[in-house]
Design an enzyme around this catalytic site. Structure first.
Site, mmCIF file in Angstrom:
data_model
loop_
_atom_site.group_PDB
_atom_site.id
_atom_site.type_symbol
_atom_site.label_atom_id
_atom_site.label_comp_id
_atom_site.label_asym_id
_atom_site.label_seq_id
_atom_site.Cartn_x
_atom_site.Cartn_y
_atom_site.Cartn_z
ATOM 1 N N GLU A 129 0.855 -1.198 0.000
ATOM 2 C CA GLU A 129 0.000 0.000 0.000
ATOM 3 C C GLU A 129 0.882 1.236 0.000
ATOM 4 O O GLU A 129 1.769 1.375 0.841
ATOM 5 C CB GLU A 129 -0.924 -0.023 1.231
ATOM 6 C CG GLU A 129 -1.586 1.301 1.570
ATOM 7 C CD GLU A 129 -2.476 1.888 0.466
ATOM 8 O OE1 GLU A 129 -3.289 1.148 -0.107
ATOM 9 O OE2 GLU A 129 -2.326 3.104 0.174
ATOM 10 N N GLN A 130 0.586 2.153 -0.921
ATOM 11 C CA GLN A 130 1.443 3.341 -1.048
ATOM 12 C C GLN A 130 1.341 4.292 0.142
ATOM 13 O O GLN A 130 2.310 4.966 0.490
ATOM 14 C CB GLN A 130 1.122 4.084 -2.336
ATOM 15 C CG GLN A 130 -0.281 4.686 -2.361
ATOM 16 C CD GLN A 130 -0.595 5.394 -3.673
ATOM 17 O OE1 GLN A 130 0.202 5.375 -4.608
ATOM 18 N NE2 GLN A 130 -1.757 6.003 -3.759
ATOM 19 N N ARG A 174 -16.633 4.241 5.691
ATOM 20 C CA ARG A 174 -15.567 3.541 4.954
ATOM 21 C C ARG A 174 -14.333 3.348 5.827
ATOM 22 O O ARG A 174 -13.681 2.308 5.778
ATOM 23 C CB ARG A 174 -15.206 4.319 3.686
ATOM 24 C CG ARG A 174 -14.145 3.628 2.841
ATOM 25 C CD ARG A 174 -13.730 4.482 1.650
ATOM 26 N NE ARG A 174 -12.656 3.853 0.898
ATOM 27 C CZ ARG A 174 -11.362 3.910 1.236
ATOM 28 N NH1 ARG A 174 -11.002 4.550 2.334
ATOM 29 N NH2 ARG A 174 -10.449 3.307 0.503
ATOM 30 N N TYR A 203 -27.547 8.882 6.113
ATOM 31 C CA TYR A 203 -27.926 7.756 6.984
ATOM 32 C C TYR A 203 -26.952 7.708 8.156
ATOM 33 O O TYR A 203 -25.832 8.230 8.072
ATOM 34 C CB TYR A 203 -27.918 6.425 6.211
ATOM 35 C CG TYR A 203 -26.690 6.180 5.362
ATOM 36 C CD1 TYR A 203 -25.511 5.655 5.901
ATOM 37 C CD2 TYR A 203 -26.700 6.464 4.000
ATOM 38 C CE1 TYR A 203 -24.394 5.418 5.112
ATOM 39 C CE2 TYR A 203 -25.583 6.247 3.204
ATOM 40 C CZ TYR A 203 -24.435 5.712 3.772
ATOM 41 O OH TYR A 203 -23.321 5.488 2.980
ATOM 42 N N ASP A 228 -12.178 -0.918 -8.151
ATOM 43 C CA ASP A 228 -12.215 0.289 -8.988
ATOM 44 C C ASP A 228 -11.148 0.272 -10.077
ATOM 45 O O ASP A 228 -11.306 0.917 -11.113
ATOM 46 C CB ASP A 228 -12.016 1.545 -8.122
ATOM 47 C CG ASP A 228 -13.322 2.028 -7.496
ATOM 48 O OD1 ASP A 228 -14.338 1.318 -7.600
ATOM 49 O OD2 ASP A 228 -13.323 3.120 -6.896
#
Ligand SMILES: Cc1cc2nc3c(=O)[nH]c(=O)nc-3n(C[C@H](O)[C@H](O)[C@H](O)COP(=O)(O)OP(=O)(O)OC[C@H]3O[C@@H](n4cnc5c(N)ncnc54)[C@H](O)[C@@H]3O)c2cc1C
Length: 428
Positions: free
Chosen positions: A59-60, A133, A245, A324
């Site tokens: 992971e960068q 998230r 929400y 994505d």
């Protein structure tokens, strides 16, 4: 139509090490490299480890920070996470919205209420959740940290990947210098701006969608009581829509406004102010309740929305795109992360079935996933057009939804929410 129990998934993740690695095909669990520790990459790492692989995640970012907004985890995605044993870890952070209320932005009146909650759980055998998230990513990262067969390397930007007869070598650089990792395959879950995708020959920047998303979090006790209820609100207005929400176990309300806009810059988090936002919303087009909610947060973050044209090939030899990176989509169906999670489950299963030939395994993964991801991408884009209608066309849309009613609206989404990994890929 009454809800029906369709049965829980019986396709739980099981280790395939005894079937594959102990059967003389491979002597020790091979390594799969994952680029990116977003929702797709971390889920893929867990699914691969559950299938008997060792995993290196590159992971960068130096730290996994709380970026992004609320995420709806529909049953197709929640099921995969539950099958990975994450239900207890996620429960403190999720809410289970009882329904989706669609309202007219101008009138403030409900157009339709689609049942979720118990109805969705019974109908699909898995819950419909909402979560921040950041909480989802942190829960996945904790689960990763608990496994000795997964190594997460932060501050490691994947630069290149070279295939050779025994697998591939992935080079990464970061604050600690450069490093090479060897494995049998690379799953590139490096997001919308994927450099792996560009190296595969799908160069060119993502397409700007002509819209921006503005996000804020506000304390549940600072909004009208009806907005703190476990419901997803979707307000449809001319040239803009609003979704909100509860997240963080109900203590905060996640608010996202998506509007037609020509502001266009990459990134997740451009600061914006309340007055920036409110200057674009008038009492002529928005009901007082909606405007009062939009006035609650002082600070907003905004980002421009992009997608890309669907592509035919997500793989080159032992390298495959995921999430994505493979199929970025506009957020009007709340399925981008869900599709990344589904991809992760399928990619791990395909590799577990053919660990001796990752290129074939990953072609199989692409064949299983592509048509579904394209269909979801298309429907998401179409929804975007419908959401921002005005005048007569909006009235026709609203009348059609009213006539359909909530239960039948939910049925329209059966093909998305009732998904489970293909039985042929079951490892059990
Ligand atoms: C407004 C909005 C609302 C949304 N709501 C929902 C929703 O309700 N439900 C839903 O399912 N989806 C939703 N989505 C979509 C969802 O957020 C994305 O589809 C999802 O986060 C994609 O996950 P990913 O893992 O593929 O990519 P990302 O989350 O983008 O992760 C990519 C990771 O790769 C890293 N990376 C990039 N390049 C490299 C490199 N070269 N080397 C190493 N690491 C690298 C990045 O730092 C990042 O950590 C929404 C999106 C938006 C914009």
């Amino acid at each position: 139509m009454p809800p029906t129990r369709r049965g829980r998934s019986n396709a739980r993740f099981t280790t395939c090490s005894s079937e594959f690695f102990g059967a003389g095909i491979l002597t020790s669990p091979p390594v799969v490299i994952v680029a990116g520790a977003g929702i797709g990459g971390l889920t893929a790492a867990l699914a691969l480890a559950h299938s008997g692989f060792r995993v290196v995640v590159l992971e960068q970012a130096e730290r996994l920070e709380e970026t992004g907004a609320g995420i709806q985890l529909s049953p197709n995605a929640a099921r995969v996470l539950i099958d990975l044993g994450l239900e207890e870890q996620l429960k403190p952070y999720v809410t289970a919205p009882a329904g989706l209320r669609v309202l007219g932005a101008k009138s403030g009146h409900e157009i339709v209420r689609m049942p979720l909650g118990e109805t969705a759980a019974l109908r699909y055998g898995a819950p419909y959740w909402a979560i921040h998230r950041g909480d989802l990513q942190a829960a996945l990262a904790r689960a990763v940290a608990q496994r000795v067969d997964i190594r997460l390397k932060l501050g490691a930007h994947v630069d290149d990947c070279v295939a050779h007869p025994n697998g591939l070598t992935v080079s990464a650089h970061g604050s600690a210098g450069t490093a090479d990792e060897r494995g049998i395959a690379l799953l590139a879950a490096d997001g919308l701006w994927s450099t792996t995708r560009a190296r595969m020959g799908y160069g060119g920047p993502p397409r700007f969608a002509g819209r921006s998303a503005w996000r804020a979090l506000v304390r549940a006790k600072d909004v009208a009581p009806e907005f703190a209820e476990p419901l997803i609100y979707l307000w449809l207005g001319r040239d803009a829509h609003l979704v909100h929400y509860p997240v963080k176990g109900g203590s905060l309300i996640n608010i996202v406004v998506i509007m037609d806009d020509d502001w266009n810059a990459p990134g997740w988090s451009e600061p914006a102010t309340r007055s920036d936002l409110l200057s674009r919303f008038s009492t002529q087009h928005w009901a007082p309740q909606a405007l009062s909610l939009l006035s609650a947060p002082e600070a907003w973050l905004k980002w421009a929305l992009y997608d890309r044209k669907p592509i035919l090939r997500w793989t080159r030899g032992p390298v495959a795109l995921l999430g994505d990176a493979a199929h970025p989509m506009l957020p009007y169906l709340a399925q981008g992360a869900a599709m990344a999670i589904e991809d992760a489950a399928v990619a791990a299963r395909c590799l577990a079935r053919e660990p001796h030939d990752p290129a074939v395994a990953l072609r199989g993964y692409c064949a299983v996933r592509r048509a579904r991801a394209w269909k979801v991408q298309r429907l998401a884009a179409r929804n975007g057009g419908r959401y921002h209608l005005g005048g007569l066309r909006a009235m026709v849309r609203d009348a059609a939804m009213r006539t359909l009613g909530g239960a039948r609206l939910l049925e329209h989404y059966d093909w998305i929410y009732d998904w489970r990994p293909p039985a042929a890929l079951s490892l059990a």
